[in-house]
Design an enzyme around this catalytic site. Structure first.
Site, mmCIF file in Angstrom:
data_model
loop_
_atom_site.group_PDB
_atom_site.id
_atom_site.type_symbol
_atom_site.label_atom_id
_atom_site.label_comp_id
_atom_site.label_asym_id
_atom_site.label_seq_id
_atom_site.Cartn_x
_atom_site.Cartn_y
_atom_site.Cartn_z
ATOM 1 N N CYS A 1 25.295 -8.925 -3.172
ATOM 2 C CA CYS A 1 25.713 -9.998 -2.272
ATOM 3 C C CYS A 1 24.544 -10.489 -1.421
ATOM 4 C CB CYS A 1 26.846 -9.504 -1.389
ATOM 5 S SG CYS A 1 28.163 -8.809 -2.373
ATOM 6 N N TYR B 1 5.706 -1.008 -9.636
ATOM 7 C CA TYR B 1 6.448 -1.489 -8.460
ATOM 8 C C TYR B 1 7.860 -1.925 -8.861
ATOM 9 C CZ TYR B 1 1.670 -1.213 -6.887
ATOM 10 O OH TYR B 1 0.408 -0.742 -6.625
ATOM 11 N N GLY C 1 -6.299 -2.696 -7.902
ATOM 12 C CA GLY C 1 -6.055 -4.135 -7.809
ATOM 13 C C GLY C 1 -6.245 -4.925 -9.081
HETATM 14 C C1 LIG Z 1 -1.640 -0.150 -3.718
HETATM 15 C C2 LIG Z 1 -3.006 0.412 -3.683
HETATM 16 C C3 LIG Z 1 -3.710 0.604 -4.866
HETATM 17 C C4 LIG Z 1 -3.190 0.191 -6.212
HETATM 18 O O1 LIG Z 1 -3.070 -1.187 -6.331
HETATM 19 P P1 LIG Z 1 -2.802 -1.847 -7.764
HETATM 20 O O2 LIG Z 1 -2.799 -3.298 -7.494
HETATM 21 O O3 LIG Z 1 -1.477 -1.355 -8.226
HETATM 22 O O4 LIG Z 1 -3.896 -1.434 -8.669
HETATM 23 C C5 LIG Z 1 -4.954 1.217 -4.776
HETATM 24 N N1 LIG Z 1 -5.479 1.599 -3.595
HETATM 25 C C6 LIG Z 1 -4.822 1.416 -2.434
HETATM 26 C C7 LIG Z 1 -5.449 1.861 -1.168
HETATM 27 C C8 LIG Z 1 -3.574 0.815 -2.430
HETATM 28 O O5 LIG Z 1 -2.939 0.600 -1.279
#
Ligand SMILES: *Cc1c(COP(=O)(O)O)cnc(C)c1O
Length: 434
Positions: free
Chosen positions: A356, A385, A238
């Site tokens: 479209c 992503y 995150g």
């Molecule tokens: C998507 C996800 C991540 C990675 O998230 P980032 O924001 O890309 O770092 C890590 N752990 C879990 C469980 C996720 O679903």
């Protein structure tokens, strides 16, 4: 840092000019910087050195084999969310014993496969899943390593589609339920309660939600560890990145905005969390995705047409939402720059693709230098992503991908051949052509 910068008037990725890359590999084109991937991984890895830790790269953010190989060679493990991702990691040379397997909907086949290859741990999202993993482990006469995902109910203050740590969403098990679940799980056969996991959301640009969640969950981990004998605590992923002034911040790095505002750095992250985590005496797992790949990639696209309506100036490009869906999906911002630098006044432009759908846009009312047909633009910070969410909508090929290291460039996914898009389709036997 990131490695997209102008040399004279030409935008480069490391030592390669993007105009020569599109001349060689065509457009649209994803370009990744290996040095940026390595730099981001290593910065976080070094900042966490005081802890026994393992970074499990969240490969759903970018799962190209060359990206996985780059990180695997630095010692990374992998956070996977499907049997397909586990197989893909193995195809890139990963050690399954460094892979964790997350997700709310693991099927029986996926669980059996993960046990067969010997993953490090299942990150479990419900009690029904714990029971299912136990059953399959019994059938296979194996011990399944599991960690339950706790939902700490901390608001990450990020976009609604990427917030995961509150009770509003489908992920994890409520904080208040966790101890009871572990007590019941301890009675299920063939499970090894190996740790606890959490993940509160994506694109967090402040350390505060991490601090709050870790402060709240550490005492719980400590109690569970004394009872069940854990190996690890995973604090998820995150860590956010800077999307807006990515290029202007240049060599100063992705964590300082053009205005000099400080956002989340790996050092701040580590300095804040290490004192809270170290007393546990457990291995700490992290699952960063976007932080490692986001600013390591750009999507290069050609201007096909300019179109003026009464109100708007449209720049129609050859990339579309099937190549990069983030603006349509999350209203997200990607900095857009010409690959041959332009002087002069800017024009308020809408950059749109050919699909479209009115959602097929990359920017609205964006001041951009005047561009013409045949010019190329780079959408920056598209490494996470991006291509992984690519689709064949409108029967458009999946985009080619190139990895750059210094002055070397290698095609790491060839552009999909059009007829391969419908290769697995057929007409029904009663549909003779009339
Ligand atoms: C998507 C996800 C991540 C990675 O998230 P980032 O924001 O890309 O770092 C890590 N752990 C879990 C469980 C996720 O679903």
């Amino acid at each position: 840092m990131h490695s997209f910068h102008y040399v004279g008037r030409q935008l480069h990725c490391e030592g390669c000019a993007l105009d020569s890359l599109v001349a060689q590999f065509g457009s649209p084109l994803y370009v990744y910087s290996q040095s940026t991937l390595e730099d981001h991984f290593s910065k976080l890895d070094r900042a966490l050195a005081p802890l026994d830790h393992l970074i499990c790269f969240a490969m759903k953010s970018n799962s190209n084999l060359a990206v996985l190989r780059t990180l695997g060679n630095l010692g990374s493990g992998f956070d996977t969310v499907s049997a397909g991702e586990i197989q893909r990691a193995i195809a890139a040379g990963a050690d399954p014993a460094k892979c964790v397997f997350a997700g709310v909907g693991k099927t029986r086949d996926e669980i059996a496969y993960a046990l067969e290859v010997g993953i490090y741990c299942f990150n479990v999202e419900s009690e029904a899943e714990l029971k299912r993993i136990s059953e399959i482990a019994v059938e296979r006469k194996q011990i399944a390593p599991v960690a339950v995902r706790v939902n700490p109910n901390v608001d990450a203050h990020t976009h609604a589609k990427i917030t995961t740590g509150t009770y509003e969403n489908k992920f994890g098990i409520a904080f208040e339920e966790i101890e009871k679940i572990y007590t019941r799980a301890a009675k299920l056969p063939n499970l090894r309660l190996r740790g606890l996991q959490m993940h509160i959301g994506s694109q967090l640009t402040s350390v505060e939600p991490f601090r709050q969640a870790v402060e709240k969950v550490v005492p719980l981990v400590d109690r569970l560890n004394r009872k069940h004998g854990f190996d690890f605590f995973s604090i998820g992923g995150g860590i956010g990145i800077v999307y807006k002034p990515a290029l202007e911040s240049g060599a100063a790095g992705w964590w300082e905005t053009a205005e000099g505002r400080k956002v989340l750095t790996p050092q701040l992250f580590a300095d804040t969390l290490i004192p809270l985590l170290r007393p546990l005496g457990l291995k700490i797992l992290l699952e960063p995705g976007r932080y490692i790949t986001g600013n390591a990639g750009a999507l290069v696209t050609r201007v096909e047409y300019l179109k003026k309506t009464g109100k708007k100036h449209f720049v129609i490009v050859d990339a579309a939402m099937n190549d990069l869906i983030r603006p349509a999906f999350y209203d997200s911002y990607h900095e857009i720059v010409p690959i041959a630098k332009k002087g002069g006044a800017t024009v308020s432009s809408d950059v749109v693709g050919p699909i479209c759908e009115s959602g097929d846009y990359f920017a609205k009312d964006r001041p951009l230098p005047k561009v013409g047909e045949g010019d190329y633009l780079a959408l920056l910070s598209a490494g996470a992503y991006g291509s992984v969410m690519g689709s064949n909508y409108n029967t458009r090929s999946l985009t080619a991908e190139v990895l750059v290291k210094g002055d070397k460039a290698s095609l790491v996914r060839r552009r999909q051949v059009l007829s391969d898009i419908w290769r697995d389709e057929s007409v029904a036997p009663w549909q003779a052509k009339k």
